[in-house]
Design a protein around this motif. Sequence first.
Motif, mmCIF file in Angstrom:
data_model
loop_
_atom_site.group_PDB
_atom_site.id
_atom_site.type_symbol
_atom_site.label_atom_id
_atom_site.label_comp_id
_atom_site.label_asym_id
_atom_site.label_seq_id
_atom_site.Cartn_x
_atom_site.Cartn_y
_atom_site.Cartn_z
ATOM 1 N N LYS A 535 0.815 -1.214 0.000
ATOM 2 C CA LYS A 535 0.000 0.000 0.000
ATOM 3 C C LYS A 535 0.847 1.261 0.000
ATOM 4 N N ASN A 536 2.105 1.146 0.434
ATOM 5 C CA ASN A 536 3.015 2.291 0.491
ATOM 6 C C ASN A 536 3.979 2.215 -0.685
ATOM 7 N N ALA A 537 3.947 3.211 -1.560
ATOM 8 C CA ALA A 537 4.787 3.194 -2.762
ATOM 9 C C ALA A 537 6.266 3.263 -2.420
ATOM 10 N N GLU A 538 6.628 4.034 -1.388
ATOM 11 C CA GLU A 538 8.040 4.156 -1.025
ATOM 12 C C GLU A 538 8.596 2.842 -0.484
ATOM 13 N N VAL A 539 7.791 2.154 0.322
ATOM 14 C CA VAL A 539 8.221 0.862 0.865
ATOM 15 C C VAL A 539 8.399 -0.146 -0.272
ATOM 16 N N ALA A 540 7.459 -0.158 -1.219
ATOM 17 C CA ALA A 540 7.543 -1.084 -2.353
ATOM 18 C C ALA A 540 8.804 -0.829 -3.164
ATOM 19 N N LYS A 580 -3.158 -1.182 -4.041
ATOM 20 C CA LYS A 580 -1.795 -1.588 -3.699
ATOM 21 C C LYS A 580 -0.846 -1.278 -4.858
ATOM 22 N N HIS A 581 0.314 -0.715 -4.507
ATOM 23 C CA HIS A 581 1.310 -0.396 -5.518
ATOM 24 C C HIS A 581 2.060 -1.661 -5.930
ATOM 25 N N ILE A 582 2.316 -1.785 -7.237
ATOM 26 C CA ILE A 582 2.941 -2.978 -7.802
ATOM 27 C C ILE A 582 4.379 -2.674 -8.213
ATOM 28 N N ARG A 583 5.273 -3.611 -7.893
ATOM 29 C CA ARG A 583 6.633 -3.574 -8.422
ATOM 30 C C ARG A 583 6.950 -4.951 -8.998
ATOM 31 N N ILE A 584 7.539 -4.967 -10.191
ATOM 32 C CA ILE A 584 7.821 -6.222 -10.886
ATOM 33 C C ILE A 584 9.304 -6.308 -11.223
#
Length: 621
Positions: A535-540, A580-584
């Motif tokens: 949910k946190n873009a910086e953490v992702a 939720k922010h996604i990182r791939i």
Amino acid sequence: MFVDVLPVIGIGFGIKALLTYRSQKSLHEGALVIVPFGPRRIPAFVVSLRKSKPPFLKIRDIEKTVTSSPFLIKSQWKMLLWLAEATATPPGQVARLFVPPWVMGETEHLKNPSQSFKPRKGQRKTVFDFGNNRKMRKAIQRSLLAKRQVLVLAPTNALAENLAEYLRHFQPTLYFGGNRTKERDLWNDIRIGKSALIIGSRSALFLPFSNLDLLAITDETNPLYFHEFTRPKFHIPTAAKFLAQKVHATLLLTGTVPSLDTWRRYEKAISLTLPQRNIQILDLKKRKRLQVFTKDALMLIDKTINNGGKIFIFAARRGEASVVVCRDCGAALVCPRCEAPMPVFRKNYKSGEIVLRCRHCGQELRMALACPVCRSLRLTPRGIAAQAIASDLAHHFPHAALFELSSDATSNQKAQKKILDEFAKTPKSILIATHMALAMNVPQTDLIIVATAEQLVAMQDFRAEERFFETIIRLKGMLEKTGTLAIQAWRTQNTLLDTAARGDWNHFAKQELILRKSLAWPPFRRIAKLTLENKNAEVAERQSQKLILQLKKSLSLIPYPISPEVIGPSPGLIPRPRGKHIRILIVKWKPGGEFDTLVERKIIKITPPEWEITINPSSII
């Protein structure tokens, strides 16, 4: 007696996947037992025997012994361990696939596997039957006459039923759910080596075959073979090939066209027969504004209906339109929660009320009156979709019988079959369907129209062109011999469209393989897709950067020619699904063999549990 067991639940890898229990009975490695796990009772496999109690542990007793001898035969155990590594899934979670649901209440009905059947030695034989099923019938007949077992895999249960009807001469047995007593009896018959023809989908692959001679994979390139809804996520034909290799069974591949990997490996051995039909490519730029079909398409429909024929309209999208766009600033209406473009839908199938509905979180919004960016009133729906097609056809052909086959119309399999049956019986009828129809037994039709060719390749994925070609060939196969396939397109002068229309698989495969090789994509490389949701873009982003450094450091030690490459991190195509922010991250490498799992083991060891790992995903976006 103390034993280490593998519980049928995903709790970790390696030694972390094992638990220790006390047994009052003598057990062998591989025995199946029922153990307490918190408040639950779950099956578990005995992995090793201990001579003494482990220190500092409170040991609980095994509640029930299902079988004191090995429950899984050797080929099943090898497949379980390989599948756990090949899919980056805890082995206990994979083990669930091998334990039938009726086992919890059974002990006396289990039969020991036969030792009299010995698998063939030597190289696994691969046979191809693309374009017709003549070789499959002959191969099945040979295996059954030799009193051996045959497994025929289908992408879905519905297609398995169709196959059973087609092969009814061999008295096949369907395996997927249903009566538990019949399932148990069939499972035992297979375990003791009784000759049988089994037809099923994914679950049939995990039966205890002790006398398997032939494994047939029908429709090899069907996208429904990618099992990605629950873990383990895997490509079913790949697992079937592993099983065939371990038991030295003949592998038979069938379908409309082979996969690019199969073609690359066995091009000289494959004889390809593709359906040839009348093809027309229609220019969508010539249609009238706000209409779905060109003048030529409407004439084809009118002629077919007047002749009492049947028509299939293939739509790549559900709803009324794919997206709503501002004609002044170009902004699209997006979901406030997911930031994904919102398609236009009728509120329900029979309603005229129009709403925006997110495909990812399901949120519904009223149609906006003005652009949220520039406040312009010139909002325009873009993209041809199933509900809009139905409305347009009802306007132009009010006397034709219309049937819609999509998840908006019905998601029930029985209702879908009923729609197809009614369509087959009704003259002057039109079926409007999405991709789901490609996995069903659609009756032969006189005319098929692809609403928009560009929508079939709109997805930004390296497999998009291959899927487009396969879709066109599948649609050709649904036509009567005198039927016509009409493809509406915005760009009629298109190499891919022309190649698919001509059915020139040799040319397409050659060019596509050259491109894939130059870009180092499958089938020349294997891919792992690592996905993080937060949910946190910086953490992702911080966790992504940390993992990519760890992956590069560890995987760089693996020598040439495997040479893993790490790409990313990048946001998902949908930036924030369900809030939720996604990182791939993408890892590419050249495997040491078809079933080599060296890199997968490294990725499993490095990747934190909050990341989702998918090996060889159906899509990288």
